[in-house]
Design an enzyme around this catalytic site. Structure first.
Site, PDB file in Angstrom:
ATOM      1  N   TRP A 188       0.867  -1.182   0.000  1.00  0.00           N
ATOM      2  CA  TRP A 188       0.000   0.000   0.000  1.00  0.00           C
ATOM      3  C   TRP A 188       0.901   1.227   0.000  1.00  0.00           C
ATOM      4  O   TRP A 188       1.876   1.281   0.749  1.00  0.00           O
ATOM      5  CB  TRP A 188      -0.913   0.037   1.231  1.00  0.00           C
ATOM      6  CG  TRP A 188      -1.661   1.341   1.268  1.00  0.00           C
ATOM      7  CD1 TRP A 188      -2.737   1.686   0.505  1.00  0.00           C
ATOM      8  CD2 TRP A 188      -1.328   2.500   2.052  1.00  0.00           C
ATOM      9  NE1 TRP A 188      -3.098   2.992   0.766  1.00  0.00           N
ATOM     10  CE2 TRP A 188      -2.264   3.515   1.704  1.00  0.00           C
ATOM     11  CE3 TRP A 188      -0.346   2.786   2.995  1.00  0.00           C
ATOM     12  CZ2 TRP A 188      -2.228   4.790   2.278  1.00  0.00           C
ATOM     13  CZ3 TRP A 188      -0.308   4.060   3.575  1.00  0.00           C
ATOM     14  CH2 TRP A 188      -1.255   5.030   3.224  1.00  0.00           C
ATOM     15  N   GLU A 229      -2.927  -3.077  -2.634  1.00  0.00           N
ATOM     16  CA  GLU A 229      -4.061  -2.513  -1.884  1.00  0.00           C
ATOM     17  C   GLU A 229      -4.405  -1.100  -2.350  1.00  0.00           C
ATOM     18  O   GLU A 229      -3.590  -0.185  -2.274  1.00  0.00           O
ATOM     19  CB  GLU A 229      -3.704  -2.494  -0.388  1.00  0.00           C
ATOM     20  CG  GLU A 229      -4.808  -1.922   0.489  1.00  0.00           C
ATOM     21  CD  GLU A 229      -4.431  -1.919   1.969  1.00  0.00           C
ATOM     22  OE1 GLU A 229      -3.270  -2.214   2.311  1.00  0.00           O
ATOM     23  OE2 GLU A 229      -5.317  -1.613   2.802  1.00  0.00           O
ATOM     24  N   LYS A 231      -7.067   2.411  -2.461  1.00  0.00           N
ATOM     25  CA  LYS A 231      -7.733   3.270  -1.482  1.00  0.00           C
ATOM     26  C   LYS A 231      -8.538   4.324  -2.223  1.00  0.00           C
ATOM     27  O   LYS A 231      -8.175   4.715  -3.328  1.00  0.00           O
ATOM     28  CB  LYS A 231      -6.655   3.922  -0.609  1.00  0.00           C
ATOM     29  CG  LYS A 231      -7.188   4.569   0.639  1.00  0.00           C
ATOM     30  CD  LYS A 231      -6.059   4.729   1.650  1.00  0.00           C
ATOM     31  CE  LYS A 231      -6.566   5.427   2.877  1.00  0.00           C
ATOM     32  NZ  LYS A 231      -5.675   5.317   4.007  1.00  0.00           N
ATOM     33  N   ASP A 262      -9.561  -3.414   1.457  1.00  0.00           N
ATOM     34  CA  ASP A 262      -9.610  -2.989   2.855  1.00  0.00           C
ATOM     35  C   ASP A 262     -11.021  -2.432   3.102  1.00  0.00           C
ATOM     36  O   ASP A 262     -11.522  -1.622   2.319  1.00  0.00           O
ATOM     37  CB  ASP A 262      -8.538  -1.907   3.075  1.00  0.00           C
ATOM     38  CG  ASP A 262      -8.441  -1.442   4.522  1.00  0.00           C
ATOM     39  OD1 ASP A 262      -7.355  -1.542   5.107  1.00  0.00           O
ATOM     40  OD2 ASP A 262      -9.462  -0.936   5.059  1.00  0.00           O
ATOM     41  N   HIS A 265     -11.544   1.277   2.689  1.00  0.00           N
ATOM     42  CA  HIS A 265     -10.990   1.974   1.532  1.00  0.00           C
ATOM     43  C   HIS A 265     -11.966   2.182   0.383  1.00  0.00           C
ATOM     44  O   HIS A 265     -11.553   2.371  -0.762  1.00  0.00           O
ATOM     45  CB  HIS A 265      -9.750   1.236   1.018  1.00  0.00           C
ATOM     46  CG  HIS A 265      -8.579   1.362   1.939  1.00  0.00           C
ATOM     47  ND1 HIS A 265      -7.300   1.043   1.583  1.00  0.00           N
ATOM     48  CD2 HIS A 265      -8.504   1.806   3.220  1.00  0.00           C
ATOM     49  CE1 HIS A 265      -6.481   1.260   2.594  1.00  0.00           C
ATOM     50  NE2 HIS A 265      -7.197   1.716   3.603  1.00  0.00           N
ATOM     51  N   HIS A 289      -8.478  -6.826   4.066  1.00  0.00           N
ATOM     52  CA  HIS A 289      -8.010  -6.096   5.239  1.00  0.00           C
ATOM     53  C   HIS A 289      -9.223  -5.768   6.083  1.00  0.00           C
ATOM     54  O   HIS A 289     -10.037  -4.924   5.716  1.00  0.00           O
ATOM     55  CB  HIS A 289      -7.273  -4.811   4.833  1.00  0.00           C
ATOM     56  CG  HIS A 289      -5.800  -4.999   4.753  1.00  0.00           C
ATOM     57  ND1 HIS A 289      -4.905  -3.969   4.641  1.00  0.00           N
ATOM     58  CD2 HIS A 289      -5.058  -6.134   4.814  1.00  0.00           C
ATOM     59  CE1 HIS A 289      -3.681  -4.464   4.630  1.00  0.00           C
ATOM     60  NE2 HIS A 289      -3.744  -5.770   4.722  1.00  0.00           N
ATOM     61  N   ASP A 297     -11.982   6.228   6.713  1.00  0.00           N
ATOM     62  CA  ASP A 297     -11.013   5.143   6.946  1.00  0.00           C
ATOM     63  C   ASP A 297     -10.300   5.342   8.281  1.00  0.00           C
ATOM     64  O   ASP A 297      -9.114   5.644   8.327  1.00  0.00           O
ATOM     65  CB  ASP A 297     -10.005   5.148   5.782  1.00  0.00           C
ATOM     66  CG  ASP A 297      -8.955   4.070   5.924  1.00  0.00           C
ATOM     67  OD1 ASP A 297      -9.296   2.986   6.424  1.00  0.00           O
ATOM     68  OD2 ASP A 297      -7.791   4.306   5.558  1.00  0.00           O
ATOM     69  N   ASP A 299      -9.782   3.193  10.742  1.00  0.00           N
ATOM     70  CA  ASP A 299      -9.064   2.038  11.287  1.00  0.00           C
ATOM     71  C   ASP A 299      -9.464   1.699  12.718  1.00  0.00           C
ATOM     72  O   ASP A 299      -8.615   1.431  13.564  1.00  0.00           O
ATOM     73  CB  ASP A 299      -7.550   2.251  11.170  1.00  0.00           C
ATOM     74  CG  ASP A 299      -7.106   2.307   9.711  1.00  0.00           C
ATOM     75  OD1 ASP A 299      -7.032   1.252   9.083  1.00  0.00           O
ATOM     76  OD2 ASP A 299      -6.873   3.416   9.194  1.00  0.00           O
ATOM     77  N   ASP A 329      -6.663  -5.230  10.043  1.00  0.00           N
ATOM     78  CA  ASP A 329      -5.909  -3.994   9.822  1.00  0.00           C
ATOM     79  C   ASP A 329      -6.569  -2.844  10.569  1.00  0.00           C
ATOM     80  O   ASP A 329      -7.494  -2.216  10.075  1.00  0.00           O
ATOM     81  CB  ASP A 329      -5.829  -3.680   8.312  1.00  0.00           C
ATOM     82  CG  ASP A 329      -5.005  -2.422   8.053  1.00  0.00           C
ATOM     83  OD1 ASP A 329      -4.283  -1.996   8.974  1.00  0.00           O
ATOM     84  OD2 ASP A 329      -5.076  -1.872   6.937  1.00  0.00           O
TER      85      ASP A 329
HETATM   86  C1  RNT Z   1      -3.539   2.155   4.888  1.00  0.00           C
HETATM   87  C2  RNT Z   1      -3.692   0.699   4.590  1.00  0.00           C
HETATM   88  C3  RNT Z   1      -2.582  -0.169   5.050  1.00  0.00           C
HETATM   89  C4  RNT Z   1      -2.117   0.099   6.475  1.00  0.00           C
HETATM   90  C5  RNT Z   1      -1.187  -0.953   7.063  1.00  0.00           C
HETATM   91  C6  RNT Z   1      -0.465  -0.435   8.243  1.00  0.00           C
HETATM   92  O1  RNT Z   1      -4.652   2.901   4.626  1.00  0.00           O
HETATM   93  O2  RNT Z   1      -4.911   0.247   5.072  1.00  0.00           O
HETATM   94  O3  RNT Z   1      -2.947  -1.496   4.888  1.00  0.00           O
HETATM   95  O4  RNT Z   1      -3.192   0.265   7.347  1.00  0.00           O
HETATM   96  O5  RNT Z   1      -0.371  -1.441   6.105  1.00  0.00           O
HETATM   97 ZN    ZN Z   2      -5.253  -1.875   4.829  1.00  0.00          ZN
END
Ligand code: RNT
Ligand code: ZN
Length: 421
Positions: A188, A229, A231, A262, A265, A289, A297, A299, A329
């Site tokens: 990513w 990955e 986004k 993810d 994302h 993810h 996003d 997390d 993630d």
């Molecule tokens: C970032 C991505 C990525 C990270 C990790 C730490 O937006 O989601 O995967 O969160 O690699």
């Molecule tokens: Zn991710």
């Protein structure tokens, strides 16, 4: 709760599920095959162990919160992971990032990382019977501060990051070879721009060329697999993301790479669960993810919410458990970090268990008969079947504490270990 109470409740739930045509033992057998990739970065707010002269540049990845007890060394992080793993049923994997190498107190540039820097993780993984996955770290770095890495207009910057990712793939292959299970190397990058760009084309062309160079070195899929990955937007890349979903989808399909979805994302109303049956028509495997976006996003820690359940249901209904890599993630610094990881991992396992326990045959029949009343009624009924009793039985079988009984282990760990850091 004692074991015999758990067994009794399980026996009753088994009957209840059998009446719906569900084989609970088969569901548990399928659950046992699930192996989650646990993010080491939840343990230290994505800081890593680099000893660089310049401080790491914040941005792109943003952990918020300041709960005490963050792991500061590889040993502390491994200790925390071991604690978390002892509370998660099943056997799992640990997901590393390049910044988590053990650099012996020396500044090691990202384009100089070596397999040897991960020897400590490898020895530990062997001793703990864990598998490893790996990620290049193309963020939190002065050379990423302009917002572009592999798609930078500066040749020298692109060179630096190409070399970094090539080295990371080599490390992933080393770990996979040693552990006799392919390590997934996920890429990513933060590349994009805060405001409207004039030229959306050149960075994508440059990214494509950088990836081509990175992937010139081939590794056997028995030691490492590449995933990409995308986004939708990020902090500082609100108007344009070079590695968009379409970009990587095209690239991965053309070059036979794995695509990573993810949960945070995509557009907030877009369902990642719905993408699985589309993508697996064309790809052999997917990386997911597992994260929880809250408005963006963010997390957040994964919980057993509707989106997580839908995702698990799609994988189960498509009999795709063996084709999907499940990586958690998230990074939350606002609470006990070990507890956070355990909450997320147990939630994912529960989502899959509940999906496996749905009356699939009955649902399939109702749909085939065009009986949409029955289909909806079965969905509703399934929500309150005694899945919790099956989950308890799974915890018992796997020798981990039941729900409500593991919290005290986290509090004890916080008191005796984390607060002393
Ligand atoms: C970032 C991505 C990525 C990270 C990790 C730490 O937006 O989601 O995967 O969160 O690699
Ligand atoms: Zn991710």
């Amino acid at each position: 709760m004692d074991a015999s109470t758990v067994e009794k409740a399980y026996a009753l739930s088994r009957e209840r599920y059998a009446a719906h045509g569900v084989d609970v033992d088969a569901a548990l057998a399928a659950l046992r095959t699930l192996s989650l990739s646990l993010p080491c970065w939840q343990g230290d707010d994505v800081r890593g162990f680099e000893k660089t002269k310049e401080p790491a540049i914040a941005g792109a990845i943003q952990a918020t919160g300041n709960h005490p007890g963050r792991a500061r060394t590889a040993d502390e992080l491994r200790q925390d992971l071991k604690m978390a793993i002892s509370l998660i049923p099943g056997s799992h994997r640990v997901n590393l990032h390049a910044i988590y190498g053990e650099f012996g107190g020396k500044p090691v540039a990202r384009n100089e990382v070596e397999p040897e820097h991960f020897r400590g993780w490898l020895t530990w993984a062997k001793a703990e019977r864990l598998k490893l996955d790996f990620n290049a770290t193309c963020f939190s770095h002065p050379k990423a501060a302009q917002g572009f890495t592999l798609s930078s207009p500066e040749k020298e910057t692109r060179r630096f990051w190409i070399d970094h990712v090539r080295r990371c793939r080599r490390i992933a292959a080393f770990l996979g070879r040693e552990l006799k299970t392919a390590a997934v190397h996920n890429l990513w990058i933060p590349d994009g721009s805060k405001d409207l760009p004039f030229d959306r084309w050149t960075p994508r062309l440059l990214l494509k060329e950088s990836l081509d160079e990175i992937f010139m070195t081939e590794y056997s899929p028995s030691v490492m697999k590449d995933s990409l990955e995308s986004k939708l937007f990020g902090i500082g890349s609100e108007s344009y993301v070079v590695g968009s979903h379409e970009f990587y989808l095209g690239y991965a399909l053309a070059k036979r790479k794995i695509i990573c979805l993810d949960l945070g994302h995509f557009h907030p109303t877009e369902s990642v669960a719905d993408k699985i049956s589309a993508l697996l028509q064309f790809f052999d495997e997917l990386l997911l993810h597992l994260s929880r976006p809250v408005r963006w996003d963010s997390d957040h820690i994964v919980i057993l919410d509707d989106e997580m359940r839908r995702l698990a249901e799609e994988v189960v209904r498509g009999r795709a458990l063996g084709r999907v890599h499940l990586a958690l993630d998230f990074f939350d610094a606002s609470m006990n970090r070990v507890g956070a990881l355990v909450i997320g991992a147990r939630a994912v396992l529960k989502a899959f268990l509940l999906a496996l326990l749905q009356p699939q045959e009955k649902l399939r029949e109702a749909e085939a008969d065009g009986d949409h009343f029955l289909r909806l009624a079965l969905f509703e009924d399934a929500k309150t079947l005694p899945g919790g009793a099956v989950w308890d039985q799974y915890c018992l079988q796997q020798d981990v504490p039941l729900d409500c009984e593991w919290h005290k282990n986290i509090h004890e760990y916080e008191r005796t270990v984390l607060r002393r850091r």
